[in-house]
Each structure stands twice: as structure tokens, then as C-alpha cells.
Design an enzyme around this catalytic site. Structure first.
Site, PDB file in Angstrom:
ATOM      1  N   GLU A   1       1.679   7.042   9.332  1.00  0.00           N
ATOM      2  CA  GLU A   1       1.516   6.066  10.397  1.00  0.00           C
ATOM      3  C   GLU A   1       2.863   5.606  10.924  1.00  0.00           C
ATOM      4  OE1 GLU A   1      -0.841   3.281   8.184  1.00  0.00           O
ATOM      5  OE2 GLU A   1       0.883   2.043   7.656  1.00  0.00           O
TER       6      GLU A   1
ATOM      7  N   HIS B   1       4.555   0.374   1.527  1.00  0.00           N
ATOM      8  CA  HIS B   1       4.776  -0.414   2.730  1.00  0.00           C
ATOM      9  C   HIS B   1       3.789  -1.570   2.820  1.00  0.00           C
ATOM     10  CE1 HIS B   1       1.536   2.368   3.784  1.00  0.00           C
ATOM     11  NE2 HIS B   1       1.149   1.454   4.661  1.00  0.00           N
TER      12      HIS B   1
ATOM     13  N   GLN C   1       0.816  -1.206   0.000  1.00  0.00           N
ATOM     14  CA  GLN C   1       0.000   0.000   0.000  1.00  0.00           C
ATOM     15  C   GLN C   1       0.853   1.260   0.000  1.00  0.00           C
ATOM     16  OE1 GLN C   1      -2.154  -0.357   3.664  1.00  0.00           O
ATOM     17  NE2 GLN C   1      -3.203  -2.252   3.075  1.00  0.00           N
TER      18      GLN C   1
ATOM     19  N   HIS D   1      -0.092   5.606   1.171  1.00  0.00           N
ATOM     20  CA  HIS D   1      -1.116   6.547   1.610  1.00  0.00           C
ATOM     21  C   HIS D   1      -0.796   7.959   1.126  1.00  0.00           C
ATOM     22  CE1 HIS D   1      -2.397   3.272   4.082  1.00  0.00           C
ATOM     23  NE2 HIS D   1      -1.357   3.351   4.894  1.00  0.00           N
TER      24      HIS D   1
ATOM     25  N   ARG E   1      -4.141   0.645  -2.686  1.00  0.00           N
ATOM     26  CA  ARG E   1      -3.565  -0.690  -2.813  1.00  0.00           C
ATOM     27  C   ARG E   1      -2.807  -0.780  -4.131  1.00  0.00           C
ATOM     28  NH1 ARG E   1      -8.218  -3.773  -2.348  1.00  0.00           N
ATOM     29  NH2 ARG E   1      -8.146  -3.578  -0.089  1.00  0.00           N
TER      30      ARG E   1
END
Length: 319
Positions: A113, A170, A94, A96, A190
Site C-alpha cells: 500500500e 506500519h 500492522q 501485511h 495485527r
């Protein structure tokens, strides 16, 4: 004002397992449970208060209806999200978006994150970053499925920490359990999913190739975290990440063997017990703490104390 204890919200995942039940003694739903959202104010997936005058309220409603509990912040939504993840199989690869892209395209916040690794099977690794030097090279390798050449594999063991800024390719892989601290967002693109088929639909899961390529940072550069340790009474406090490296949250680990007087330096602060047990002392009240407990120290509580043999992960928004 009292400490606010929370119950988790559970999510089933194609890659999930049952470790959240065995590790933390959570009563999880049947099936493959991949995530426990242990401190969450995100939409309908919020944690709920289990003690005190706000018992039964969702964290989202508490934040919006009683902003004084959080020091009257300017952000309209609770800004952080803390999860346990049980990777019983490989997660999809993935990436983000950052705030600017997510707000424009998804009408949501971006997603930076971090992972603190609680458990990892021997030989475990993460997908963390990529080897493409230019956008053109990235696009060519993705188009032609050169995943082994593109994806960067990093060996991992319990106790490792990874900061995952928006734009970083990641993925967790099989045999890893982490506590994840992130911006309160569920925007995920994704890039690759090992050609798996969703048993419910009989189809391969949707990919978001164009958006993934648009937001991926090229070339990949590991962030410099400048992790720092200090001894305070009977505790070793390790700062894992903080501003300016992390613009959205402060994150630390507290390893306690004995007693610790704690002074709150943030507007409010989040805590999760990831090992051991002990107690929290405030206003002549003792709160028992055990593995899997999650709580918020609200605004207005400046000094309190811990006692026991335990490890806590603590975070706070940078506002």
C-alpha cells in the site's frame, strides 16, 4: 465509453472519527467512521457507479461482467483499492503479507500500500518500520513488549508520501488523514494494539503475532522512490511511485492551476480529487469535479482535458 464516477463504501473503525464528513462532505453513517473505500472492487465492500449506462452496478460486477471497459485485463478481480482514512485515534500496528504468503495461507492476494498525507495535526508521526537487526531480535522485542525500542516513529506533515511494501511494520496515528492506494486485499496482521478493549466484545482485539513475525522484513530498509516532477501545460505532475520499485501500481499527483490536456498511457486510470475543484472535458461533455469525487477513465478514452484549480491523485495497475 464515458468516465465512470463512483460512490464510496464506508467502514466503521474503533479508531475512526467524523472528518470524512466534514472534509469531503460525504454522508457517512453514525459512529466512528474510519475508512471510505472510494474506488473499490473488493468483494461486498465495492464502490458503486453513479452515472451513465452502468449506473447502480458495483465496480466488482462491472469489472467482471464488462471486461472490455477495462481493456480486457487478465486479472480476475479489480486489482487496486483506494481509500480515505481518518485516524481519530492510533491504528493498530500492522504488517501485511506478500502475494506468495497470502495466496498460500489466506487464499487472497498480498497487500502493498501507500499513503499520501492530506492532513496531519502538529507533532503527528507514523509508525513506519522497526529497529530490529535480525529475526531473533525482532522476536525477542515483540515477546517482551519492547514497543518503544522496536517501533520506528517518523514525523509527518501534509504533503508527505509513504510507500509501504508488504512486510513493512506500519501504523497511522491520531490526527492524520490520508488517501491510501493499495492492492485490492484486506489481509492484515495485527502485531500490537496498545492493549485496547473492543467496547462491543469487552475483550482485547485479536493479535496475529506468529503471522506478523513470519512476514516482517528484517532489517527494515526504506524504499528508494526516485520521485519525479514535470510541468505539463498548467499542471505539475509528480510521479510518487512506479515500477520497478512498485510492482503493483503506478501513482502520481496532479497539481492543476488552469488547463491540462491529458493523454492516457495506461489501460485505464483511477482519479480522486483531494483538493479544490474544476471540470473534466471529454467528447464535448463537461463533468464538474469537486473535492471528494472519484472516477475511472476506462479503456477506449485516450485523450481528455482537465480545467480548474485542484489536486488529483491518480493511479493505475501495472499490468
Amino acid at each position: 465509453m464515458k468516465p465512470i464516477f463512483l460512490s464510496p463504501y464506508f467502514r466503521q473503525k474503533i479508531w475512526g472519527g467524523r472528518k470524512l464528513e466534514t472534509l469531503f462532505n460525504y454522508q457517512i453513517p453514525d459512529g466512528k467512521v474510519g475508512e471510505a473505500w472510494i474506488i473499490s472492487g473488493y468483494r461486498d465492500d465495492a464502490s458503486h457507479v453513479i452515472n451513465g449506462e452502468y449506473k447502480g452496478m458495483s465496480l466488482r460486477d462491472l469489472y467482471q461482467q464488462h471486461p472490455e471497459v477495462f481493456g480486457n485485463p487478465t486479472e480476475k478481480e479489480f486489482p487496486l483499492l483506494v481509500k480515505y482514512l481518518d485516524a481519530n485515534d492510533n491504528l493498530s500496528v500492522q504488517v501485511h503479507p506478500d502475494d506468495a504468503f497470502a495466496e498460500k495461507v489466506e487464499h487472497d492476494s498480498g497487500k502493498t500500500e501507500s499513503w499520501y498525507v492530506l492532513q496531519a495535526d502538529p507533532g503527528s508521526y507514523l509508525i513506519y518500520g522497526h529497529h530490529a537487526k535480525t529475526k531473533a531480535e525482532l522476536e525477542e522485542m515483540v515477546k517482551n513488549g519492547k514497543w518503544d525500542k522496536l517501533l520506528r516513529k517518523v514525523p509527518v506533515k501534509a504533503g508527505d508520501f509513504f510507500y509501504v511494501p508488504a512486510g513493512t511494520i506500519h501504523a497511522l496515528t491520531k490526527g492524520i488523514v490520508v488517501i491510501e492506494t493499495q492492492q485490492s486485499s484486506d489481509v492484515t496482521y495485527r502485531l500490537y494494539d496498545y492493549d485496547r478493549v473492543d467496547q462491543k466484545t469487552g475483550k482485547k482485539r485479536e493479535l496475529h503475532t506468529e503471522k506478523s513475525l513470519a512476514v516482517t522484513t528484517v532489517p527494515h530498509v526504506d524504499p528508494v522512490l526516485n520521485t519525479a516532477e514535470k510541468q505539463v501545460m498548467d499542471a505539475k505532475i509528480t510521479t510518487l511511485v512506479e515500477p520497478p520499485v512498485s510492482p503493483h501500481f503506478y501513482l502520481a499527483k496532479v497539481d492543476l492551476k488552469g488547463k491540462l490536456n491529458f493523454q492516457l498511457k495506461h489501460r485505464y486510470q483511477l482519479f480522486s480529487v483531494v483538493a479544490g475543484n474544476g471540470s473534466l472535458h471529454y467528447d464535448n461533455v463537461n463533468y464538474d469535479l469537486k473535492l471528494g469525487d472519484n472516477f475511472i477513465i476506462p479503456a477506449g478514452i485516450k485523450q481528455f482535458a482537465f480545467e480548474g484549480t485542484m489536486t488529483l491523485i491518480t493511479s493505475a495497475p501495472t499490468e
